[in-house]
Design a protein around this motif. Sequence first.
Motif, PDB file in Angstrom:
ATOM      1  N   ARG A 182       0.825  -1.206   0.000  1.00  0.00           N
ATOM      2  CA  ARG A 182       0.000   0.000   0.000  1.00  0.00           C
ATOM      3  C   ARG A 182       0.861   1.259   0.000  1.00  0.00           C
TER       4      ARG A 182
ATOM      5  N   ARG B  65      -5.807   0.526  -6.121  1.00  0.00           N
ATOM      6  CA  ARG B  65      -6.784  -0.287  -5.389  1.00  0.00           C
ATOM      7  C   ARG B  65      -6.988  -1.650  -6.033  1.00  0.00           C
TER       8      ARG B  65
ATOM      9  N   PHE C  28      -3.997  -3.816  -5.273  1.00  0.00           N
ATOM     10  CA  PHE C  28      -4.003  -4.208  -3.859  1.00  0.00           C
ATOM     11  C   PHE C  28      -4.961  -5.370  -3.625  1.00  0.00           C
TER      12      PHE C  28
END
Length: 244
Positions: free
Chosen positions: A26, A40, A43
Amino acid sequence: MCIRDRALIILFVGYFLIRICLSILRRASRRVITDITISRYLFNSVRILLWSILILTIIGLFGIPTLSFATILGALTLAVGLGVQGSLTNFSSGLMLLLLRPFKTGDNIEVSGIRGNVIEIGMFATEISTKENSRAYIPNSSIFSSVIINRSKTEYLKLEMMITVSENTYINRLQQMWQRVLVSNEYVLENPRPEVSFTEANRAGITISIKPSVNVMLADTAKSLILKNIREELSKDGIVVVMQ
């Protein structure tokens, strides 16, 4: 130490290792990847991959070969293929949305009859915040196969409003009124200049097309205020509105 205890230890250690890896990912993605949409998506994909590896490792402790498990999993996937076909389609559509980039997080879009700001492009659905402050979750496949209107791609939006007034209205009075309304409105842009044209004259009355340019993010507010000002000015001049 029995297999169950070892499995619990691996699960416990693996859980914290995954949290550490995701935390590092992150922080690194925030520095390297400026686009929050891709960040995102990456991730979430890595999180699923790490958990899959951990689960396969624990399964291997119980004497089930991972290759055999993969074969069983493949057979199960084939058996329920029709059931998950929609999810796979949504996943692949999400990848295409990231590659083609018709919109990104924060853009104001309209798709499948829903308009709002993009919160997140998920693995299977896209989250949109509507003007009613509600959340809409649209399957990625529906978005990819629909017409997407992205208002954030341009700096301004040209509104179009049609107003019909009584046929005995003087054109000069209308022109003066439009001038007062559009020039005095703080939301109307000077460039490009507003367009006012008389589109039709019949027994119903005179129909006028008004096309002012406004900031794309303030379009709804601007339209409401312009219509309000028009009604007030028409009332002051005694002009009868037939249709709006």
